[in-house]
Design an enzyme around this catalytic site. Structure first.
Site, short mmCIF file in Angstrom:
data_model
loop_
_atom_site.label_atom_id
_atom_site.label_comp_id
_atom_site.label_asym_id
_atom_site.label_seq_id
_atom_site.Cartn_x
_atom_site.Cartn_y
_atom_site.Cartn_z
N SER A 8 15.46 35.82 1.90
CA SER A 8 15.59 36.63 0.50
C SER A 8 17.05 37.03 0.60
O SER A 8 17.34 38.03 1.41
CB SER A 8 14.68 37.67 0.29
N HIS A 33 15.96 32.58 -1.59
CA HIS A 33 15.09 33.25 -2.59
C HIS A 33 16.23 34.37 -3.03
O HIS A 33 16.74 35.12 -2.46
CB HIS A 33 14.13 33.99 -1.79
N ASP A 35 16.44 37.46 -5.71
CA ASP A 35 15.79 38.40 -6.47
C ASP A 35 16.73 39.18 -7.51
O ASP A 35 17.80 39.79 -7.26
CB ASP A 35 15.40 39.50 -5.53
N MET A 37 16.69 41.88 -10.47
CA MET A 37 15.94 43.11 -10.76
C MET A 37 16.72 43.77 -12.08
O MET A 37 18.07 43.90 -11.87
CB MET A 37 15.78 44.15 -9.79
N HIS A 66 13.50 34.69 -8.33
CA HIS A 66 12.34 35.67 -8.70
C HIS A 66 12.95 36.58 -9.74
O HIS A 66 13.70 37.62 -9.21
CB HIS A 66 12.05 35.96 -7.40
N MET A 68 12.65 39.82 -11.57
CA MET A 68 11.78 41.00 -11.71
C MET A 68 12.28 41.78 -13.09
O MET A 68 13.13 42.83 -12.87
CB MET A 68 11.88 41.82 -10.54
N MET A 137 2.85 38.85 -4.56
CA MET A 137 3.81 39.97 -4.14
C MET A 137 3.02 40.89 -3.07
O MET A 137 1.83 41.36 -3.26
CB MET A 137 4.31 40.93 -5.19
N ASP A 175 5.40 37.26 -0.54
CA ASP A 175 6.86 37.96 -1.03
C ASP A 175 6.85 39.37 -0.52
O ASP A 175 6.18 40.10 -1.64
CB ASP A 175 7.40 37.70 -2.45
C1 DX5 Z 1 11.01 42.66 -3.43
C2 DX5 Z 1 11.56 41.37 -3.44
C3 DX5 Z 1 11.43 40.67 -2.21
C4 DX5 Z 1 12.23 41.32 -0.98
C5 DX5 Z 1 11.56 40.82 0.14
O1 DX5 Z 1 10.93 43.09 -4.85
O2 DX5 Z 1 10.91 40.32 -4.31
O3 DX5 Z 1 11.84 39.25 -2.33
O4 DX5 Z 1 13.77 40.79 -0.86
O5 DX5 Z 1 12.12 41.74 1.32
P1 DX5 Z 1 11.39 42.04 2.72
O6 DX5 Z 1 11.14 40.71 3.29
O7 DX5 Z 1 12.59 42.80 3.22
O8 DX5 Z 1 10.22 42.68 2.15
ZN ZN Z 2 11.36 38.22 -4.39
#
Ligand code: DX5
Ligand code: ZN
Length: 216
Positions: A8, A33, A35, A37, A66, A68, A137, A175
């Site tokens: 990630s 990956h 993320d 947000m 991903h 969010m 998750m 994840d």
């Molecule tokens: C959390 C993200 C994850 C995050 C994982 O909201 O979706 O992908 O980056 O990070 P670690 O492995 O540090 O928990």
């Molecule tokens: Zn993620």
């Protein structure tokens, strides 16, 4: 198929994104990956299109995006144009999920559904054949570096059963808080893809850490 590993980029050094993308390119990792947000669906804001575009320009492996964000269907075209391979939306953020998945596949991407820790996997049974990747998750989404939630194990077994009963080819992705302490059990219970942020990027030798997860 062996276990897929998706580092990630949320845990990468944003001042050295090119360097970190090259590290992932040269490693045994399978996917990037990413993320996204929006500060609404989750409290945090990660990065937007200009940053993701520069990640995409350096990445030589499939992009696992991903989302969010609320109303994820508004951004399907933008992420298709960017070259995303997997586009994952949250169950909790998509009212007409089946339609959203259809649109994602219609754009030539793999369709993913992410589930918050409180959302049961059974809810996906009616549409399991329409889903390419279920992202379970194992932390509450929004931040990297959180502790793995132990009840995830039961969700993985249950989902594996649902996939088998329906002869589906859906991949199970985990994840949040993935480390060498939980990865083995997750894979034994049926996980196909391990996302890892801080465990990879905070380690002394990220490429060795990725290799370790791949061969768990
Ligand atoms: C959390 C993200 C994850 C995050 C994982 O909201 O979706 O992908 O980056 O990070 P670690 O492995 O540090 O928990
Ligand atoms: Zn993620």
């Amino acid at each position: 198929m062996g276990t897929l590993v998706a580092p990630s980029l949320l845990a990468a050094d944003f001042g050295n994104l090119e360097r970190d993308c090259k590290m992932v390119n040269a490693s045994d990792a399978d996917w990037f990956h990413i993320d996204v947000m929006d500060g609404v669906f989750v409290p945090n804001i990660s990065f937007g299109m200009p940053v993701i575009k520069s990640i995409a320009a350096h990445a030589k492996k499939p992009l696992d995006v991903h989302l969010m964000i609320v109303e994820p269907e508004r951004y399907i075209d933008a992420f298709a144009d960017l070259g995303s391979d997997v586009l994952t939306v949250h169950y909790e953020a998509s009212t007409h999920l089946n339609k959203t998945l259809d649109s994602i596949r219609g754009k030539g991407m793999k369709a993913g559904v992410a589930l918050n820790p409180h959302t049961p996997v059974d809810l996906l049974e009616p549409i399991i054949n329409d889903i390419d990747v279920v992202c379970i998750m194992s932390v509450n989404p929004g931040f990297g570096g959180q502790r793995f939630i132990e009840t995830t194990y039961q969700k993985v077994s249950k989902l594996r059963g649902i996939i088998e009963e329906n002869n589906a080819t859906t991949l199970i992705e985990i994840d949040g808080g993935v480390t060498d302490q939980n990865a083995k059990r997750l894979v034994e219970l049926g996980a196909d893809v391990l996302v890892a942020g801080s465990f990879v990027f905070s380690s002394e030798n990220p490429q060795e850490t990725i290799k370790g997860l791949k061969n768990i």
